[in-house]
Design a protein around this motif. Structure first.
Motif, short mmCIF file in Angstrom:
data_model
loop_
_atom_site.label_atom_id
_atom_site.label_comp_id
_atom_site.label_asym_id
_atom_site.label_seq_id
_atom_site.Cartn_x
_atom_site.Cartn_y
_atom_site.Cartn_z
N ALA A 127 0.85 -1.21 0.00
CA ALA A 127 0.00 0.00 0.00
C ALA A 127 0.87 1.24 0.00
CB ALA A 127 -0.91 0.00 1.22
N ASP A 130 -0.44 7.87 -3.16
CA ASP A 130 -0.06 8.28 -4.50
C ASP A 130 -0.61 9.67 -4.81
OD1 ASP A 130 -0.64 8.34 -7.60
OD2 ASP A 130 0.85 6.78 -7.29
N ARG A 133 -4.12 10.15 -6.66
CA ARG A 133 -4.99 8.97 -6.54
C ARG A 133 -5.31 8.64 -5.08
NH1 ARG A 133 -3.18 3.96 -9.98
NH2 ARG A 133 -1.28 4.08 -8.72
N VAL A 136 -3.53 3.95 -2.28
CA VAL A 136 -3.63 2.87 -3.28
C VAL A 136 -3.10 1.59 -2.65
CG1 VAL A 136 -2.87 2.09 -5.57
CG2 VAL A 136 -3.25 4.51 -5.17
N THR A 138 -2.30 -2.52 -3.27
CA THR A 138 -2.18 -3.65 -4.21
C THR A 138 -2.69 -4.86 -3.45
OG1 THR A 138 -0.23 -2.65 -5.17
CG2 THR A 138 -0.61 -4.97 -5.67
N HIS A 171 -7.67 -0.17 -16.44
CA HIS A 171 -8.81 -0.30 -15.53
C HIS A 171 -9.60 -1.55 -15.91
CE1 HIS A 171 -8.92 3.69 -13.40
NE2 HIS A 171 -7.89 3.81 -14.23
N GLU A 182 -4.63 -3.19 -8.22
CA GLU A 182 -4.53 -2.01 -7.36
C GLU A 182 -5.94 -1.51 -7.11
OE1 GLU A 182 -0.34 0.33 -8.09
OE2 GLU A 182 -2.04 0.90 -9.34
N VAL A 183 -6.25 -1.21 -5.84
CA VAL A 183 -7.58 -0.72 -5.47
C VAL A 183 -7.49 0.75 -5.10
CG1 VAL A 183 -9.41 -0.89 -3.74
CG2 VAL A 183 -8.46 -2.95 -4.71
N LEU A 184 -8.35 1.57 -5.71
CA LEU A 184 -8.42 2.99 -5.39
C LEU A 184 -9.71 3.25 -4.61
CD1 LEU A 184 -6.40 2.90 -7.81
CD2 LEU A 184 -7.32 5.07 -8.52
N THR A 189 -3.84 3.92 4.17
CA THR A 189 -3.03 2.79 3.70
C THR A 189 -3.04 1.65 4.70
OG1 THR A 189 -1.09 3.87 4.64
CG2 THR A 189 -1.44 4.17 2.30
#
Length: 446
Positions: A127, A130, A133, A136, A138, A171, A182-184, A189
């Motif tokens: 994590a 970013d 964004r 973020v 993973t 996406h 990756e999750v937004l 985090t």
């Protein structure tokens, strides 16, 4: 799989994965982090597949790797064992198909199957914060299917999935079992190795998240009070044991590296002195980190991150030194040396200046050139440069070109504009900062 860079996939996460791919470099064989990864896999009772990487290098010696793995009870097939090993080159894509075949074969033998028609569950691999964004993470989906719009809880953080991004930066509409994405959309985090799960509504997600955050806070307070106690207890403990504490504030680019650093520093403690992490977190160094360090008399360490302008000014006023690192071993060695009061003279960076990228131009036969303004100090040719995006170091290297108007120049002073291009690096954007530094040898203090 378990890669040597991601040691923070703990045993519980590994058990769920069912299979570990151990990546070992053929030219420098078994490293300390490789041994740690082997121990994690054994503790989780998970079969290992060994990928011997970098076989394209002339110094590669795969047989040496196999022999060294014997010392850690990893017996590959050619040595009479049952562990599958594949010689690969990630750079040249050699035998990557064979590695995938070995993984599929092992998965078939172990009957590793997951139900994709249920709500998603899985593990956080990494994590970071970013620019643009936000938080973020993973994640690796292990059961079910994750889709945008769903509400998830990951460790002590929650959020509505705004977008799912695959390894190619595209996406995607959904992520099924064994899919890393990756999750937004998370509120913060989570830690590497945390579990995530889909929940039915926001209030439930908030409730779980707040409960876990409260637990984490209580644990932290207990640890702090347990290590400090009352003033009298502290004094008597110090007199009795002669124990000294070495307080540190650690900021890193990603959650996994912070955990690895904190873990490595914990092991440094002796009977007389030990490192105490006052605070750690992902992201650039801020003013609040400086005030915390000032209050707790701590040293500030940045791993692949930078302090913003306000934080630098505050640190200067408070007389606090911020030390930057990009290699964990160097960081640990320095803290160890400081704790034992023996800081040897070694290479040290001197900050020369910062330049802000105003615009990026694509020039034929040259590539991308950044149109910059030097905001502080000066920029020189022939010294080290770093590309910093949102206080996180993206790239380190040398300048290919430094121009004022059409002429190549040796240096550019603050307030002036110039054109810069990196050697062998093109991912530059408007708004990034180029940091210029000189390496010299001086006696260190911490």
């Amino acid at each position: 799989g378990l890669f040597t860079g991601h040691l923070e996939l703990r045993e519980d996460a590994l058990e769920a994965l069912g299979l570990a791919v151990l990546v070992v470099a053929a030219d420098d064989s078994v490293m300390p982090q490789t041994i740690e990864s082997i121990n994690h896999a054994k503790a989780a009772n998970v079969p290992i597949i060994v990928a011997i990487n970098k076989i394209d290098k002339p110094t590669a010696n795969p047989q040496k790797v196999r022999t060294e793995l014997l010392q850690h009870e990893v017996f590959v097939e050619s040595m009479g064992g049952e562990v599958l090993d594949v010689e690969v080159s990630a750079k040249n894509h050699t035998n990557l198909d064979k590695l995938l075949e070995a993984i599929l074969l092992q998965a078939e033998i172990l009957d590793l199957k997951a139900n994709s028609n249920r709500t998603a569950e899985g593990t956080v691999v990494e994590a970071e914060l970013d620019r643009g964004r936000g938080a973020v993470a993973t994640i690796l989906v292990q059961k079910g299917t994750l889709t945008p719009g769903q509400i998830i809880v990951a460790g002590d953080q929650w959020g509505r999935v705004r977008a799912l991004v695959n390894d190619k930066g595209e996406h995607v509409k959904s992520a099924g079992p064994s899919t890393p994405v990756e999750v937004l959309g998370l509120s913060g985090t989570p830690a590497a190795g945390d579990k995530f799960a889909v929940v039915e509504n926001e209030s439930r997600a908030r409730e779980i998240s707040e409960y876990r955050q409260r637990l984490a806070r209580e644990k932290m307070v207990a640890r702090q009070s347990g290590s400090r106690g009352s003033l009298e207890q502290m004094m008597s403990q110090l007199h009795a044991s002669g124990m000294k504490e070495f307080p540190l504030v650690i900021k890193g680019d990603v959650q996994g590296s912070i955990e690895a650093i904190a873990g490595a520093l914990e092991k440094l403690g002796t009977d007389e002195v030990r490192a105490r992490v006052v605070h750690s977190g992902a992201g650039g160094i801020t003013e609040s980190d400086i005030s915390l360090a000032e209050a707790s008399n701590a040293a500030i360490i940045g791993f692949n991150v930078r302090a913003n302008k306000q934080a630098r000014d505050a640190a200067e006023r408070a007389g606090i030194e911020i030390r930057y690192y990009n290699i964990i071993y160097d960081l640990v060695d320095d803290v160890k040396a400081a704790m034992s009061g023996l800081l040897s003279p070694e290479r040290r960076e001197t900050f020369l200046g910062n330049a802000e990228i105003l615009e990026v131009f694509n020039i034929t036969k040259v590539g991308k050139v950044a149109g910059c303004r030097v905001t502080e100090g000066k920029v020189e040719r022939g010294v080290g440069v770093r590309l910093v995006r949102d206080n996180v170091v993206i790239h380190e290297g040398k300048l290919k070109t430094l121009k004022r108007f059409k002429d190549e120049v040796s240096e550019v002073q603050a307030g002036q504009e110039c054109g810069m291009a990196f050697e062998n690096y093109e991912d530059i954007r408007a708004g990034d900062t180029i940091e210029c530094f000189r390496v010299e040898h001086i006696t260190r203090t911490l």
